[in-house]
Structures are given as C-alpha cells and as structure tokens.
Design a protein around this motif. Structure first.
Motif, PDB file in Angstrom:
ATOM      1  N   GLU A 261       0.825  -1.195   0.000  1.00 50.65           N
ATOM      2  CA  GLU A 261       0.000   0.000   0.000  1.00 50.65           C
ATOM      3  C   GLU A 261       0.861   1.248   0.000  1.00 50.65           C
ATOM      4  O   GLU A 261       1.992   1.233   0.422  1.00 50.65           O
ATOM      5  CB  GLU A 261      -0.843   0.008   1.259  1.00 50.65           C
ATOM      6  CG  GLU A 261      -2.018  -0.897   1.181  1.00 50.65           C
ATOM      7  CD  GLU A 261      -2.676  -0.922   2.530  1.00 50.65           C
ATOM      8  OE1 GLU A 261      -3.805  -0.445   2.615  1.00 50.65           O
ATOM      9  OE2 GLU A 261      -2.052  -1.388   3.467  1.00 50.65           O
ATOM     10  N   ILE A 264       1.247   6.174   4.159  1.00 49.80           N
ATOM     11  CA  ILE A 264       0.316   7.232   4.520  1.00 49.80           C
ATOM     12  C   ILE A 264       1.085   8.319   5.251  1.00 49.80           C
ATOM     13  O   ILE A 264       1.567   9.261   4.645  1.00 49.80           O
ATOM     14  CB  ILE A 264      -0.888   6.688   5.322  1.00 49.80           C
ATOM     15  CG1 ILE A 264      -1.579   5.592   4.493  1.00 49.80           C
ATOM     16  CG2 ILE A 264      -1.883   7.809   5.620  1.00 49.80           C
ATOM     17  CD1 ILE A 264      -2.617   4.821   5.207  1.00 49.80           C
ATOM     18  N   SER A 265       1.272   8.190   6.530  1.00 51.76           N
ATOM     19  CA  SER A 265       2.012   9.255   7.194  1.00 51.76           C
ATOM     20  C   SER A 265       2.857   8.750   8.342  1.00 51.76           C
ATOM     21  O   SER A 265       3.490   9.530   9.013  1.00 51.76           O
ATOM     22  CB  SER A 265       1.039  10.306   7.700  1.00 51.76           C
ATOM     23  OG  SER A 265      -0.004   9.667   8.379  1.00 51.76           O
ATOM     24  N   SER A 266       2.903   7.474   8.577  1.00 50.15           N
ATOM     25  CA  SER A 266       3.722   6.979   9.675  1.00 50.15           C
ATOM     26  C   SER A 266       4.829   6.088   9.138  1.00 50.15           C
ATOM     27  O   SER A 266       4.756   5.586   8.028  1.00 50.15           O
ATOM     28  CB  SER A 266       2.869   6.181  10.649  1.00 50.15           C
ATOM     29  OG  SER A 266       2.480   4.967  10.062  1.00 50.15           O
ATOM     30  N   THR A 268       5.511   3.175  10.383  1.00 44.45           N
ATOM     31  CA  THR A 268       4.966   1.822  10.343  1.00 44.45           C
ATOM     32  C   THR A 268       4.218   1.613   9.040  1.00 44.45           C
ATOM     33  O   THR A 268       4.369   0.593   8.379  1.00 44.45           O
ATOM     34  CB  THR A 268       4.023   1.602  11.546  1.00 44.45           C
ATOM     35  OG1 THR A 268       4.710   2.022  12.711  1.00 44.45           O
ATOM     36  CG2 THR A 268       3.641   0.157  11.668  1.00 44.45           C
ATOM     37  N   GLY A 269       3.441   2.609   8.651  1.00 43.99           N
ATOM     38  CA  GLY A 269       2.676   2.502   7.416  1.00 43.99           C
ATOM     39  C   GLY A 269       3.572   2.306   6.211  1.00 43.99           C
ATOM     40  O   GLY A 269       3.309   1.461   5.358  1.00 43.99           O
TER      41      GLY A 269
ATOM     42  N   GLN B   6      -8.670  10.189   7.051  1.00 47.72           N
ATOM     43  CA  GLN B   6      -7.993   9.913   8.308  1.00 47.72           C
ATOM     44  C   GLN B   6      -7.562  11.192   8.970  1.00 47.72           C
ATOM     45  O   GLN B   6      -7.382  12.215   8.331  1.00 47.72           O
ATOM     46  CB  GLN B   6      -6.760   9.055   8.035  1.00 47.72           C
ATOM     47  CG  GLN B   6      -7.125   7.816   7.296  1.00 47.72           C
ATOM     48  CD  GLN B   6      -5.996   6.818   7.318  1.00 47.72           C
ATOM     49  OE1 GLN B   6      -4.907   7.126   7.762  1.00 47.72           O
ATOM     50  NE2 GLN B   6      -6.270   5.642   6.862  1.00 47.72           N
ATOM     51  N   ARG B 115      -2.937  -1.163  10.162  1.00 48.92           N
ATOM     52  CA  ARG B 115      -4.042  -2.071   9.884  1.00 48.92           C
ATOM     53  C   ARG B 115      -3.883  -2.583   8.451  1.00 48.92           C
ATOM     54  O   ARG B 115      -3.900  -1.818   7.506  1.00 48.92           O
ATOM     55  CB  ARG B 115      -5.370  -1.361  10.075  1.00 48.92           C
ATOM     56  CG  ARG B 115      -6.438  -2.286  10.605  1.00 48.92           C
ATOM     57  CD  ARG B 115      -7.615  -1.543  11.165  1.00 48.92           C
ATOM     58  NE  ARG B 115      -7.373  -1.027  12.508  1.00 48.92           N
ATOM     59  CZ  ARG B 115      -7.381  -1.777  13.606  1.00 48.92           C
ATOM     60  NH1 ARG B 115      -7.617  -3.061  13.538  1.00 48.92           N
ATOM     61  NH2 ARG B 115      -7.160  -1.245  14.789  1.00 48.92           N
ATOM     62  N   GLU B 196      -3.271   3.658  12.346  1.00 53.87           N
ATOM     63  CA  GLU B 196      -1.810   3.585  12.471  1.00 53.87           C
ATOM     64  C   GLU B 196      -1.344   4.184  13.785  1.00 53.87           C
ATOM     65  O   GLU B 196      -1.939   5.152  14.272  1.00 53.87           O
ATOM     66  CB  GLU B 196      -1.136   4.357  11.317  1.00 53.87           C
ATOM     67  CG  GLU B 196      -1.214   3.641   9.993  1.00 53.87           C
ATOM     68  CD  GLU B 196      -0.552   4.442   8.878  1.00 53.87           C
ATOM     69  OE1 GLU B 196       0.595   4.863   9.062  1.00 53.87           O
ATOM     70  OE2 GLU B 196      -1.214   4.655   7.849  1.00 53.87           O
ATOM     71  N   ILE B 197      -0.296   3.574  14.320  1.00 54.00           N
ATOM     72  CA  ILE B 197       0.339   4.117  15.531  1.00 54.00           C
ATOM     73  C   ILE B 197       1.844   4.134  15.287  1.00 54.00           C
ATOM     74  O   ILE B 197       2.390   3.178  14.754  1.00 54.00           O
ATOM     75  CB  ILE B 197       0.058   3.234  16.776  1.00 54.00           C
ATOM     76  CG1 ILE B 197      -1.446   3.160  17.067  1.00 54.00           C
ATOM     77  CG2 ILE B 197       0.830   3.741  18.012  1.00 54.00           C
ATOM     78  CD1 ILE B 197      -1.815   2.213  18.199  1.00 54.00           C
ATOM     79  N   ARG B 215       2.308   9.106  17.811  1.00 59.71           N
ATOM     80  CA  ARG B 215       1.529   9.624  16.694  1.00 59.71           C
ATOM     81  C   ARG B 215       0.469   8.562  16.405  1.00 59.71           C
ATOM     82  O   ARG B 215       0.807   7.419  16.073  1.00 59.71           O
ATOM     83  CB  ARG B 215       2.478   9.783  15.525  1.00 59.71           C
ATOM     84  CG  ARG B 215       1.912  10.377  14.282  1.00 59.71           C
ATOM     85  CD  ARG B 215       2.892  10.115  13.167  1.00 59.71           C
ATOM     86  NE  ARG B 215       4.030  11.041  13.213  1.00 59.71           N
ATOM     87  CZ  ARG B 215       4.137  12.091  12.394  1.00 59.71           C
ATOM     88  NH1 ARG B 215       3.226  12.324  11.504  1.00 59.71           N
ATOM     89  NH2 ARG B 215       5.188  12.871  12.455  1.00 59.71           N
ATOM     90  N   ILE B 217      -3.082   7.659  14.331  1.00 59.58           N
ATOM     91  CA  ILE B 217      -3.951   8.103  13.247  1.00 59.58           C
ATOM     92  C   ILE B 217      -5.218   7.267  13.276  1.00 59.58           C
ATOM     93  O   ILE B 217      -5.165   6.041  13.446  1.00 59.58           O
ATOM     94  CB  ILE B 217      -3.215   7.981  11.903  1.00 59.58           C
ATOM     95  CG1 ILE B 217      -2.027   8.964  11.907  1.00 59.58           C
ATOM     96  CG2 ILE B 217      -4.140   8.280  10.726  1.00 59.58           C
ATOM     97  CD1 ILE B 217      -0.975   8.659  10.908  1.00 59.58           C
TER      98      ILE B 217
END
Lengths: 471, 220
Positions: A261, A264-266, A268-269, B6, B115, B196-197, B215, B217
């Motif tokens: 994907e 997004i903004s982290s 982890t993402g 988000q 997620r 998201e964390i 942070r 989200i």
C-alpha cells in the motif's frame, strides 16, 4: 459453515465421478479430464493407472466418449455420484451445478475459467455459482482450477498432463499451470506426491480447508504451498498454527516485491509492505518460507523424509576438503552450527584403523579422497553415535576408487541405526554419482545436487526441531 | 480507505490512550507561556526537550519546532521564544502551545501498528532513528501478540545485539518493551478506528521503556 472443519473424504476418495463436459475433441479440457480418469493420464507415465471407481461422462451431443457410455444430462446418470468435474463454458456452469445439486452430489470441481479472475460479469457469475452450491449444501473446488490428483488412490480428477509418483509431499497450488509443470518434473525426478490440489479462485473451499485435509491424511508427511494471495489471512494463521505442530508446512509466496500500500504518514505505514506482513504471518503460524520453486520442493523433501534436528549441532563428512569447507561456509551463513569435534570422538576414529593418516581431525571431517565404503561407514556411524551431534551432512565427490552405490548403502544402514538424527547427502557429480544418489533417495535420504541446498535443508530441520520443542 | 478520511489524534489524547493501556511515557506538559514552561521544567527536572504543538506542522523539526537538552529555566524560556518566532516565520501562525518533556536516556526504538487489509492489526518493532529510516531494520507480527511473539520480534531485528548490550554494556529491559508491544497489540484490537500508531521514539534503558512521542492516526 466455513469455520467448521470440513469432511472432504468423498472429494478426495470418491467412488463415482461424473465428468460434465466430456468432449470427443482430444484438444478439449473435458476430453483431457475424462481420459485422466479412465486411463490415469493424457501423457502416459509409469505412474498412470485407471481410476478404480465409476466414471460417468455427461455430454448431450455424444453417445460414447473414449468408448464409455455418455449421459446427456446428470439426472440420467444411474446411482449416486460423489464428485462432479465440470468443464463446460462458464455461463452454462450455474445450470449444470443446479442439476448436480438436485442429484445430491456433495462435491464439484469447477475447472471452467471466466469467473472472478476476469472481473465484472465473471464475478457476478461466480457469486451465482456459490449461491447455488450453498443452497444445495455442495462444496466447490475452483472455479478456474486444474483439479485434484491423488496418486495413491489412482485419482486424477484434473487436466494435468500426467500422473506423478506417490509419496509423502502434499502440494496445494493456487496456480494450475505451475502444478502442471511440477507434475511433469516429479515424474522425471521420481518425486513422490500424496496429492496435488489446484484451488483456483477459491470461491468456496480455500487453501486452509485443504491444509486441514492433508493434516489428517496419513500419507502426507509435509505440506508444500504455492500461494499468491490469501482470502482469509487470520483463518490461515489459525489453521497453520495448529497443523504445523504435527506436520511441517512450507510456502512459496508470489508477489514478494509488490510495493504494497501507499505510505500514509507513519513509519509503520511505509515500512509494512504486504510481503513483510505475509512473512510475519507465516512465521507466527509456524510456516517455513521458500524463495524458489526448487527450494519449496527441496525443503518439503527434507522435512517429509527426515526427522527434525533436535539441537543446532551438526557434523559434515566429506571425501573432498574443499567441498567440506564450502558446505561449512553455507552452514555458517545460514546459522547452522558445525560443532567442534571432541577429542574423544577423534580417539574413536583413530582407533578404528580405517582413517587416512592425513584425515582432517576436525569438523568438516575430511576422510580424504581415497575413502572406501568402510571409511565412510566408520566416520558416519562414529559421528552419529555422539550425543552432542544431532544431524549429519554426507558429501561424496567422485574419484576413481569411489563407490557411490556402496557408500550409499552404508549411509542407509547408519540411518536405520540412528533413526532419530537427520542425514542429508550431497553426492556431487552426474552420471555415476547419481547411481548412489538415487539409491539414497529410494531409501528416504534426500540427496541434493548442491552443498548449499543441503545446508539450507538442514537449517529447516533445525527450525522444525525448535518449533516442536516450543509446544 | 484514503488518506483524506484519516486524521491524526491530538498529542494529549494520544498519550491518554497510552495511559489507559498502562504504557509509560515521558512526563510532559503543554505550556502557553515561557514562564509556565520554565516552571514545569524545574518541577520535572532537567534536562528537558521542547516541541511545537500545531495542527499545521507535520514534521516538527523542519520548522525549527524542536529543542533538546535544555539544562535550566533560562534556556527553557529562551527556547520557548525561539520556537514561537520560528513558527511565525515558517508557518505564519502562532503555535497552539509548546510541549515540555523530560528527557530520557537510553536506546531509541520504534514501536508501531498498522491495519492490514488482509491480516488486520499488525505490530512493528525496530531500532529508532537512522536504523528505521535508512536500514529499515524492523520486524512485524500479526495481533494478538503472545509474549513469545514479542520476544521473537525483538530478537529478529539485526540490531538486536545493540539492545542486548554490546561491548560490556548492560542489556536494556526487554520485558518493558514486551509490555509496550502487547499494549499496542491490545490498542489495535480494541480500537478498530485506529489505523496507524507510531511510538517513536521509545527510549529504553536497563530499567524501563518510556514513550517519548506518540503519533496515532484514526479514521474520521
């Protein structure tokens, strides 16, 4: 209904099969399926045998196909039918399936393509088919699949080219084409399979249902998976976690480099690409990961035939010094511990009187190029008898006095004496070495054509040992 | 789900969520004035760090919004003014406040959650700072996590020897990290709206593991 454990016995051991779309055209899928059942395969191999149960071709346009009486509709078939194999065009499938439902056929394999994989209308058609199956309590394999094969039941309900030899590895493949080629390869390599299951679009029965079936199948000792994507990831983890405690599962996942994907903004993402997450899921579920098709079947072979390695402590016996070092290098890179030999072990080897004066006196144990079978026997047995050595890699290079067959026999005898410790071999070479290699494999000792492959296989046997200790 | 749907949860609320799940974080307060910042800093003890609080800012350090290692009240008051001035220049706005936080010492790690459409809540662990940015030295597990999963994912990263204590240094408190990983797993399972964390950094030393920045989200 799907969360429950499925009883797939009649699907995998049917007494009677209807082939719907059995055509007279030798180039058609329906003809291939019928021939696979009545002759065992389309392209003959020594492993092809006719299906022993009843086979009913269904085709309104023919009286006989392959010399067997044809029925124009499924309802005309006398007696019970356990399994329908359907290869009619996609848009006719709902109609045919309804007839199967009315006939109370419990299982259908839908080989036909043109469903969810083409999107839009195909997806609608697949939902329609699923609804019909649910209405009649029928379970489906596919659509858009190759079918299923069980060599030990002489069941070839597929349009695969031929029948593979029977053996302990169950192969479940999301790709039918890959399964086709694996079957051809398995015939050439004498690689034994307990089942080949191609599940296509998994409209109903999914990979975890087949894993559960093979977990309960006594012939299957290891389960090999080819997976592109999962529909129900959490259920897959749940099933594999349970099954991997009793049978090893090895997976080859396609799409490992997909970007996943969008970030997004982290952190982890952006770091959690989809393959990273698949890898984590496989690990948590106790599923071993292979990187290539060859590795998938190499590892499955080692896990199916050899016991797990109880501790990370192995020895290498070789008649070629360089090969021993290469193998030890691979072991070290993979985290396989090539243990230091104790003084007491060396004393035993010295005392045997069979060692060459210049033998290496360390692990890898180089017993020198002129090693005859007796020297292999002493080395292999002495090392396996040590309680600090838990697995053995035996390397043989081919020199003028080398006797691959006799060397193999000595290793086979040693395994019988020490059945709890895994032995993997690399009989390096071709024509002559292979004679020994074949003999090893016929006696359940995997022979790899490459040192690194043996090291990698030992690594998974160690991982397996570790996993079994955890429970 | 698109990014538009988000939002980032405010700092105070984010720490509130951590508190409910018994996750330790570095003591902090949002100050509106320099004197207030100085008083609070004196109360929690030096050195302190200060960070801008503003909805307009994504990366605080890019706008001169972060000051660290402030050793006395005078430095804190001066830092307050500098951050405010820098914000006026760079984002043309007054910050909503400035966070004053006790500085912890130890190794930086990152703990996160995402997620996944296939597997649901996925927890991430890695060494912080340059290790996560450049080396991508991180590990993942699918929630719910067992204690063994947490230990495995900590041991799995290449930088594990750094945590374990290389060259005679003592090992960090691995159990404290396990607790945070388990808590993040629970937060993900109990709050389906959180997408998201990033707990980045979490500072871990021999004694404890403390979240410094969070942070979170969530879906709007």
């Amino acid at each position: 209904m799907k969360a429950k454990k499925q009883d797939l016995e009649k699907l995998f051991s049917p007494s009677s099969i209807a082939v719907i779309g059995a055509s007279r055209d030798p180039k058609s899928v329906g003809y291939g399926v019928l021939k696979s059942l009545v002759r065992g395969c389309v392209l003959s191999s020594e492993y092809c045998k006719s299906f022993p149960g009843k086979v009913y071709p269904v085709n309104p346009k023919a009286d006989y196909v392959l010399g067997i009486k044809c029925y124009s509709q499924i309802k005309d078939v006398p007696g019970e039918v356990d399994l329908a194999v359907i290869s009619v065009p996609a848009k006719v499938v709902p109609l045919v399936l309804k007839d199967c439902g009315k006939k109370k056929i419990p299982f259908a394999i839908i080989i036909s393509a043109g469903f969810a994989e083409v999107g839009g209308e195909g997806e609608k058609l697949q939902n329609e088919v699923l609804k019909i199956a649910e209405k009649y309590g029928m379970r489906l394999v596919g659509p858009n699949c190759l079918g299923i094969i069980r060599p030990n039941k002489n069941l070839n309900a597929s349009f695969a080219p031929t029948m593979p030899p029977e053996g302990p590895v169950g192969f479940i493949s999301q790709s039918g084409a890959l399964a086709d080629s694996i079957i051809d390869w398995a015939v050439a390599e004498r690689y034994g399979l307990s089942a080949v299951i191609s599940y296509g679009n998994k409209a109903d029965l999914d990979v975890h249902d087949f894993i559960e079936f093979l977990a309960a199948d006594p012939q299957t000792k290891a389960i090999a998976l080819y997976v592109e994507g999962l529909k129900d990831g959490n259920r897959f983890i749940e099933v594999c976690k349970k099954v991997s405690k009793t049978k090893p599962i090895i997976v080859l996942k396609a799409g490992r480099t997909s970007a996943g994907e969008k970030a997004i903004s982290s952190h982890t993402g952006s770091l959690a690409g989809s393959y990273e997450i698949y890898k984590a899921a496989f690990r948590q579920a106790g599923v071993i990961q292979a990187d290539t098709v060859e590795e998938l079947f190499d590892l499955a072979k080692a896990l199916a035939y050899q016991p797990p390695c109880r501790e990370n402590a192995v020895a290498i016996v070789t008649n070629g010094g360089g090969c021993g070092v290469l193998c030890a290098d691979s072991c070290e890179e993979l985290g396989v511990n090539v243990v230091e030999l104790k003084e007491s072990t060396l004393k035993k080897l010295d005392k045997s009187g069979k060692m060459h004066p210049a033998y290496s006196r360390r692990n890898p144990l180089d017993i020198i190029g002129d090693a005859l079978p007796e020297r292999y026997e002493v080395a292999v047995n002495t090392l396996l008898d040590e309680d600090y050595i838990h697995g053995l890699i035996v390397i043989q290079t081919l020199q003028t006095m080398t006797d691959p067959k006799e060397d193999a026999l000595r290793v086979i005898q040693a395994q019988k004496k020490f059945p709890g410790k895994p032995i993997l071999c690399t009989y390096m070479g071709g024509l002559y070495s292979k004679q020994g290699g074949r003999l090893l494999e016929e006696n359940d000792i995997p022979d790899f054509n490459d040192l690194k492959k043996a090291a990698r296989a030992m690594k998974v046997l160690i991982e397996r040992g570790r996993l079994l200790k955890k429970k | 789900m698109t990014a538009l749907m988000q939002k980032m949860i405010e700092t105070e609320k984010a720490f509130g969520i951590l508190k409910r799940f018994s996750v330790l974080y570095a003591e902090w307060k949002i100050a509106k004035k320099p004197e207030q910042a100085a008083r609070f800093a004196a109360k929690i003890g030096f050195p302190v760090a200060m960070k801008i609080i503003s909805k307009k800012v994504v990366h605080k350090s890019d706008v001169g919004g972060v000051k660290v290692d402030l050793k006395n009240e005078k430095e804190v008051a001066a830092a307050f003014d500098e951050i405010t001035k820098s914000a006026k220049e760079k984002i043309k706005a007054k910050p909503e406040g400035i966070l004053v936080q006790k500085m912890e010492s130890g190794r930086e790690v990152i703990i996160g959650l995402k997620r996944d459409p296939q597997f649901g809540a996925v927890v991430m662990f890695g060494l912080g700072g340059v290790f996560v940015e450049v080396m991508k030295d991180v590990s993942f597990r699918i929630a719910p996590l067992t204690k063994d999963d947490c230990i495995e994912m900590i041991e799995e990263i290449k930088g594990y020897p750094i945590l374990k204590g290389a060259r005679g240094q003592a090992s960090v408190n691995i159990n404290a990290l396990v607790k945070i990983l388990m808590a993040v797993s629970s937060i993900g399972l109990k709050n389906k709206k959180i997408t998201e964390i990033d707990l980045n950094p979490v500072i871990v030393n021999e004694k404890s593991a403390v979240v410094v920045d969070a942070r979170i989200i969530s879906e709007k």
